[in-house]
Write a protein that holds these residues in place. Sequence first.
Motif, mmCIF file in Angstrom:
data_model
loop_
_atom_site.group_PDB
_atom_site.id
_atom_site.type_symbol
_atom_site.label_atom_id
_atom_site.label_comp_id
_atom_site.label_asym_id
_atom_site.label_seq_id
_atom_site.Cartn_x
_atom_site.Cartn_y
_atom_site.Cartn_z
ATOM 1 N N MET A 3 103.474 -23.534 -17.466
ATOM 2 C CA MET A 3 103.928 -24.356 -18.583
ATOM 3 C C MET A 3 103.655 -25.834 -18.332
ATOM 4 N N PRO A 4 103.494 -26.622 -19.433
ATOM 5 C CA PRO A 4 103.340 -28.071 -19.281
ATOM 6 C C PRO A 4 104.639 -28.704 -18.790
ATOM 7 N N LEU A 5 104.515 -29.555 -17.797
ATOM 8 C CA LEU A 5 105.673 -30.256 -17.253
ATOM 9 C C LEU A 5 106.389 -31.063 -18.326
ATOM 10 N N ILE A 6 105.622 -31.618 -19.262
ATOM 11 C CA ILE A 6 106.182 -32.518 -20.270
ATOM 12 C C ILE A 6 107.288 -31.867 -21.098
ATOM 13 N N GLY A 7 107.250 -30.532 -21.223
ATOM 14 C CA GLY A 7 108.218 -29.854 -22.087
ATOM 15 C C GLY A 7 109.437 -29.300 -21.385
ATOM 16 N N ILE A 8 109.559 -29.527 -20.061
ATOM 17 C CA ILE A 8 110.657 -28.885 -19.329
ATOM 18 C C ILE A 8 111.508 -29.885 -18.542
ATOM 19 N N LYS A 9 111.466 -31.143 -18.942
ATOM 20 C CA LYS A 9 112.205 -32.192 -18.233
ATOM 21 C C LYS A 9 113.698 -31.856 -18.113
ATOM 22 N N ASN A 10 114.345 -31.610 -19.245
ATOM 23 C CA ASN A 10 115.793 -31.378 -19.230
ATOM 24 C C ASN A 10 116.156 -30.111 -18.475
ATOM 25 N N GLU A 11 115.323 -29.090 -18.599
ATOM 26 C CA GLU A 11 115.611 -27.819 -17.930
ATOM 27 C C GLU A 11 115.502 -27.955 -16.408
ATOM 28 N N LEU A 12 114.603 -28.814 -15.945
ATOM 29 C CA LEU A 12 114.502 -29.081 -14.509
ATOM 30 C C LEU A 12 115.720 -29.865 -14.025
ATOM 31 N N LEU A 13 116.104 -30.879 -14.800
ATOM 32 C CA LEU A 13 117.260 -31.700 -14.428
ATOM 33 C C LEU A 13 118.548 -30.879 -14.433
ATOM 34 N N ASN A 14 118.647 -29.931 -15.382
ATOM 35 C CA ASN A 14 119.846 -29.091 -15.488
ATOM 36 C C ASN A 14 119.809 -27.886 -14.552
ATOM 37 N N ASN A 15 118.732 -27.763 -13.791
ATOM 38 C CA ASN A 15 118.569 -26.649 -12.851
ATOM 39 C C ASN A 15 118.511 -25.296 -13.557
ATOM 40 N N ASP A 16 117.947 -25.294 -14.772
ATOM 41 C CA ASP A 16 117.716 -24.037 -15.487
ATOM 42 C C ASP A 16 116.355 -23.441 -15.127
ATOM 43 N N LEU A 17 115.422 -24.310 -14.736
ATOM 44 C CA LEU A 17 114.080 -23.876 -14.361
ATOM 45 C C LEU A 17 113.726 -24.437 -12.998
ATOM 46 N N GLN A 18 112.835 -23.752 -12.324
ATOM 47 C CA GLN A 18 112.319 -24.231 -11.040
ATOM 48 C C GLN A 18 110.795 -24.203 -11.061
ATOM 49 N N ILE A 19 110.177 -25.201 -10.460
ATOM 50 C CA ILE A 19 108.729 -25.209 -10.271
ATOM 51 C C ILE A 19 108.419 -24.440 -8.990
ATOM 52 N N ILE A 20 107.496 -23.499 -9.101
ATOM 53 C CA ILE A 20 107.136 -22.658 -7.955
ATOM 54 C C ILE A 20 105.788 -23.129 -7.426
ATOM 55 N N PRO A 21 105.768 -23.694 -6.217
ATOM 56 C CA PRO A 21 104.509 -24.221 -5.676
ATOM 57 C C PRO A 21 103.555 -23.109 -5.267
ATOM 58 N N VAL A 22 102.395 -23.073 -5.876
ATOM 59 C CA VAL A 22 101.356 -22.103 -5.511
ATOM 60 C C VAL A 22 100.009 -22.815 -5.470
ATOM 61 N N LYS A 23 99.085 -22.230 -4.750
ATOM 62 C CA LYS A 23 97.749 -22.811 -4.581
ATOM 63 C C LYS A 23 97.051 -22.960 -5.932
ATOM 64 N N GLY A 24 96.415 -24.109 -6.120
ATOM 65 C CA GLY A 24 95.621 -24.340 -7.330
ATOM 66 C C GLY A 24 96.394 -24.938 -8.481
ATOM 67 N N LEU A 25 97.708 -25.111 -8.316
ATOM 68 C CA LEU A 25 98.524 -25.715 -9.363
ATOM 69 C C LEU A 25 99.154 -26.996 -8.827
ATOM 70 N N PRO A 26 99.378 -28.015 -9.664
ATOM 71 C CA PRO A 26 99.285 -27.948 -11.111
ATOM 72 C C PRO A 26 97.847 -28.026 -11.644
ATOM 73 N N ILE A 27 97.668 -27.508 -12.850
ATOM 74 C CA ILE A 27 96.455 -27.761 -13.619
ATOM 75 C C ILE A 27 96.660 -29.114 -14.289
ATOM 76 N N SER A 28 95.688 -29.980 -14.173
ATOM 77 C CA SER A 28 95.820 -31.320 -14.745
ATOM 78 C C SER A 28 94.772 -31.541 -15.831
ATOM 79 N N THR A 29 95.228 -31.884 -17.036
ATOM 80 C CA THR A 29 94.338 -32.246 -18.142
ATOM 81 C C THR A 29 94.821 -33.596 -18.687
#
Length: 307
Positions: free
Chosen positions: A240-266
């Motif tokens: 998912m795009p980081l831009i759309g999950i700001k509040n969910e990250l701050l509220n600890n509803d979502l977690q970013i899972i570090p894996v090889k090759g990510l993030p995709i940057s455009t």
Amino acid sequence: MNYTLHQLQVFLKVSEKQSITKAAEELFLTQPAVSIQLRNFQDQFSIPLTEVVGRKLYVTDFGKEIAGAAQNILNEVHAINYKSLLYAGSLTGKLKISIVSTAKYVMPFFLADFIRDNEGVELAMDVTNKAKVVQTLEANEVDFAMVSVLPKQLKVHKVELMENKLYLVGGTKHKVGNSRKLHNFFEKLPLIYREQGSATRMAMEGYIRSNKLPSPKKIELTSNEAVKQAVIAGLGFSIMPLIGIKNELLNNDLQIIPVKGLPISTTWHLIWLKEKKLSPAANAFLEHLRDQKEEIIKSSFDWFEPY
């Protein structure tokens, strides 16, 4: 005939959407109000403007002719309003923009000051997937489009806005294993996709294809918000795009899972057709972006950089 400008606007919107419900939503009216205006307008013609087949509304050939005439009349009205405000020294006109769904977290910040400072400018912004955004731009139905992947089939001018990053995310209810062997990791991962035509879907499929990864238990949803809620609920994982999950990250509803090759940057771009003759309002908006872009990014998206 005694039809009003309001009736012309209502009929034109109904003919565009081929739906009283959708027309009512776009006009911020109730369905009964739209139905009454449509009926009053129809009563002034002996030939049907619309017909209902199988509970679906269609515009007749005669109705399409009237819709074209209505558009011309309303364009002339906008021209009169424009000349009046221009004489008074105010910028006016209609700014039409089509944006991909995740851009709704970005575009309003670039528009806010411009619309506030130019009260005579009307804004029409359509939020949809990338395929439909490109279609509306190609059909010259909008002034600008906002995309993260430039359409190869169109000749466009562009203004670079800001970076777009996509990460693998999961709900915090999910316990992620320690294995970081990419193939083994994804083999057990139920993935949630956006619909076909979505730029996020294309980026996700491109990442999986280039890394030759499995994609088990595919779930497909038709909006970024729907994917986000499904991930939070524990239905699966998604890129998912980081831009759309700001509040969910701050509220600890979502977690970013570090894996090889990510993030995709455009990169987010505002684009328009090279042959497009931009209106004064559209040109003024471009000037606003060139002057204020860096300050907008700094003030509204400073949280973005640490990720």
